[in-house]
Write a protein that holds these residues in place. Structure first.
Motif, PDB file in Angstrom:
ATOM      1  N   THR A   6      -7.958   9.902   0.795  1.00 56.63           N
ATOM      2  CA  THR A   6      -6.837  10.542   1.490  1.00 56.63           C
ATOM      3  C   THR A   6      -7.126  11.927   2.078  1.00 56.63           C
ATOM      4  OG1 THR A   6      -5.948  11.215  -0.659  1.00 56.63           O
ATOM      5  CG2 THR A   6      -4.982   9.269   0.378  1.00 56.63           C
ATOM      6  N   MET A  38      -8.588   2.310   7.219  1.00 56.89           N
ATOM      7  CA  MET A  38      -8.607   2.080   5.775  1.00 56.89           C
ATOM      8  C   MET A  38      -9.795   1.216   5.378  1.00 56.89           C
ATOM      9  SD  MET A  38      -5.983   3.676   4.519  1.00 56.89           S
ATOM     10  CE  MET A  38      -5.658   2.964   2.898  1.00 56.89           C
ATOM     11  N   SER A  70      -9.099   5.663  -6.179  1.00 55.37           N
ATOM     12  CA  SER A  70      -9.603   5.268  -4.866  1.00 55.37           C
ATOM     13  C   SER A  70      -8.789   5.914  -3.756  1.00 55.37           C
ATOM     14  CB  SER A  70      -9.581   3.744  -4.727  1.00 55.37           C
ATOM     15  OG  SER A  70     -10.532   3.139  -5.562  1.00 55.37           O
ATOM     16  N   TYR A  71      -7.467   5.898  -3.913  1.00 59.09           N
ATOM     17  CA  TYR A  71      -6.619   6.566  -2.922  1.00 59.09           C
ATOM     18  C   TYR A  71      -6.954   8.053  -2.850  1.00 59.09           C
ATOM     19  CZ  TYR A  71      -3.501   2.475  -2.546  1.00 59.09           C
ATOM     20  OH  TYR A  71      -2.973   1.224  -2.307  1.00 59.09           O
ATOM     21  N   LYS A  72      -7.150   8.672  -4.007  1.00 61.19           N
ATOM     22  CA  LYS A  72      -7.465  10.102  -4.033  1.00 61.19           C
ATOM     23  C   LYS A  72      -8.772  10.410  -3.311  1.00 61.19           C
ATOM     24  CE  LYS A  72      -5.084  11.395  -8.324  1.00 61.19           C
ATOM     25  NZ  LYS A  72      -5.257  11.858  -9.731  1.00 61.19           N
ATOM     26  N   VAL A 131       0.670   6.108  -5.262  1.00 58.93           N
ATOM     27  CA  VAL A 131       0.087   5.279  -4.214  1.00 58.93           C
ATOM     28  C   VAL A 131      -0.130   6.117  -2.955  1.00 58.93           C
ATOM     29  CG1 VAL A 131       0.947   3.100  -5.124  1.00 58.93           C
ATOM     30  CG2 VAL A 131       2.389   4.429  -3.547  1.00 58.93           C
ATOM     31  N   PHE A 132      -0.653   5.480  -1.936  1.00 55.89           N
ATOM     32  CA  PHE A 132      -1.101   6.160  -0.724  1.00 55.89           C
ATOM     33  C   PHE A 132       0.004   7.001  -0.089  1.00 55.89           C
ATOM     34  CE2 PHE A 132      -2.309   6.246   3.809  1.00 55.89           C
ATOM     35  CZ  PHE A 132      -3.605   6.747   3.704  1.00 55.89           C
ATOM     36  N   LEU A 184     -12.737   2.597   2.346  1.00 59.02           N
ATOM     37  CA  LEU A 184     -12.694   1.816   1.112  1.00 59.02           C
ATOM     38  C   LEU A 184     -13.984   1.032   0.924  1.00 59.02           C
ATOM     39  CD1 LEU A 184     -10.819   1.312  -1.260  1.00 59.02           C
ATOM     40  CD2 LEU A 184      -9.874  -0.649  -0.049  1.00 59.02           C
ATOM     41  N   ILE A 192       0.844  -1.200   0.000  1.00 59.26           N
ATOM     42  CA  ILE A 192       0.000   0.000   0.000  1.00 59.26           C
ATOM     43  C   ILE A 192       0.880   1.251   0.000  1.00 59.26           C
ATOM     44  CG2 ILE A 192      -1.825   1.246   1.214  1.00 59.26           C
ATOM     45  CD1 ILE A 192      -2.668  -1.429  -0.033  1.00 59.26           C
ATOM     46  N   HIS A 224      -4.949  -4.291  -4.877  1.00 57.65           N
ATOM     47  CA  HIS A 224      -4.568  -2.903  -4.635  1.00 57.65           C
ATOM     48  C   HIS A 224      -5.570  -1.909  -5.205  1.00 57.65           C
ATOM     49  CE1 HIS A 224      -0.838  -5.335  -4.663  1.00 57.65           C
ATOM     50  NE2 HIS A 224      -0.654  -4.673  -3.534  1.00 57.65           N
ATOM     51  N   GLU A 284      -5.508   4.381  -8.280  1.00 61.17           N
ATOM     52  CA  GLU A 284      -5.065   5.708  -7.861  1.00 61.17           C
ATOM     53  C   GLU A 284      -6.251   6.585  -7.467  1.00 61.17           C
ATOM     54  OE1 GLU A 284      -1.881   8.940  -9.530  1.00 61.17           O
ATOM     55  OE2 GLU A 284      -3.488   8.356 -10.905  1.00 61.17           O
TER      56      GLU A 284
END
Length: 349
Positions: free
Chosen positions: A337, A281, A332-334, A82-83, A285, A44, A327, A330
């Motif tokens: 975060t 997390m 999803s991380y945005k 990534v995260f 998610l 991650i 994983h 990108e």
């Protein structure tokens, strides 16, 4: 007249240089007292530490990095940043968190932080050994070597100590221990019940924190696991034709996360002067998975790429919650975060 004009030019140049250094300092430290970001744990956060290892657990090849700057596969486990990159940017440090084991790592990057995480790794030594990746305890050894290099770069032990004590230590570990070592390696199931094993994972997390604390670390942001049963790899298990979330992995993840969160809330008395925060997390998610349309996603069960159901990569990874079998994309991380960065600033900065 010429002398006066020359003096004005010199004064303008001096003020311009002063403004440059002020702006540079603001860009380096943002609006917080965070000096640097150091990342430990698994894929991650990994930004390329596995590239030169003799392991199959590496992704320095296409289509990984397809949406990264220049379309380069850097060893990040995703289609883009990534995260750990996004946390570094959100704290005003830099847009990309470089891998410590990258041969091209610049000395200029050392003062604002690097990544020690290794894809496939975990708290359990077996997790790292069966894949040939860097165990978290060995990542701490890399950090020890880093401190020596940092001291040479900044020129004084006092400055090194200041950076180390004001940095955020971002940890992501437990995902692979549960999903791979416990559920896929029979020996751990024979040795431990799930409650006993998750207790061990929390103990090992505390040991990792102590190792870093003894070296001067004071600000810890520790991540819980993802909803492991909802990863495409878990959904696509043999016989799961409906691709529903696998309940046992999710229950194990929730059990570990509860224990980890409770442990972190009590560590302040064990480690005086340190600050701790738990990063959830699992639920953010899961929120994307349960309500994909709100964020523009069209697929939550399959990865965009590199899965049995996605041999040919999808055209637009931003429509998928997951990039591959395990994983997030990108995007999803945005999506998750900003709130996490806000919490880090409030609780640790």
């Amino acid at each position: 007249m010429k002398s006066a004009m020359f003096s004005k030019v010199l004064l303008f140049g001096f003020l311009s240089n002063c403004m440059f250094y002020v702006v540079s300092a603001q860009q380096t430290y943002g609006n917080s007292t965070v000096s640097a970001l150091f990342a430990f744990g698994d894929s991650i956060l990994d930004t390329g530490n596995n590239n030169l290892l003799l392991t199959l657990t590496k992704v320095n090849f296409f289509p990984y990095g397809r949406d990264f700057i220049g379309g380069r596969a850097t060893g990040r486990f995703g289609n883009g940043r990534v995260f750990s990159d996004m946390i570094a940017e959100g704290l005003g440090l830099k847009n990309l968190l470089p891998a410590y084991r990258d041969p091209s790592l610049s000395s200029n990057d050392l003062p604002t932080g690097v990544c020690f995480a290794s894809g496939g790794s975990g708290l359990d030594v077996m997790t790292a050994r069966i894949q040939g990746v860097i165990w978290v305890s060995d990542q701490v050894k890399d950090f020890q070597n880093y401190v020596t290099k940092l001291n040479n770069v900044v020129g004084s032990q006092e400055k090194t100590n200041e950076i180390i004590s004001n940095a955020v230590y971002l940890i992501s570990a437990g995902n692979n221990d549960i999903a791979i070592t416990y559920f896929m390696m029979p020996i751990r199931k024979l040795q431990y019940t799930l409650p006993a094993y998750t207790d061990l994972l929390v103990t090992w997390t505390r040991d990792l924190i102590k190792s870093l604390y003894d070296m001067g670390a004071r600000k810890f942001a520790v991540m819980g696991t993802l909803p492991l049963g909802c990863l495409p790899g878990a959904r696509n298990m043999v016989g799961n034709l409906m691709k529903i979330c696998e309940i046992f992995s999710n229950q194990a993840a929730e059990m570990f996360n509860r224990k980890l969160s409770a442990e972190l809330s009590n560590l302040g008395t064990t480690f005086p002067g340190a600050k701790f925060m738990y990063i959830d997390m699992y639920n953010p998610l899961l929120g994307l998975i349960n309500n994909p349309q709100a964020s523009g996603f069209i697929d939550v069960a399959d990865g965009c790429c590199c899965t049995p159901t996605s041999v040919i990569p999808c055209l637009d990874a931003s429509r998928y919650v997951f990039w591959d079998v395990a994983h997030p994309s990108e995007k999803s991380y945005k999506m998750i975060t900003p709130k996490i960065i806000e919490d880090i600033r409030e609780q640790l900065a």
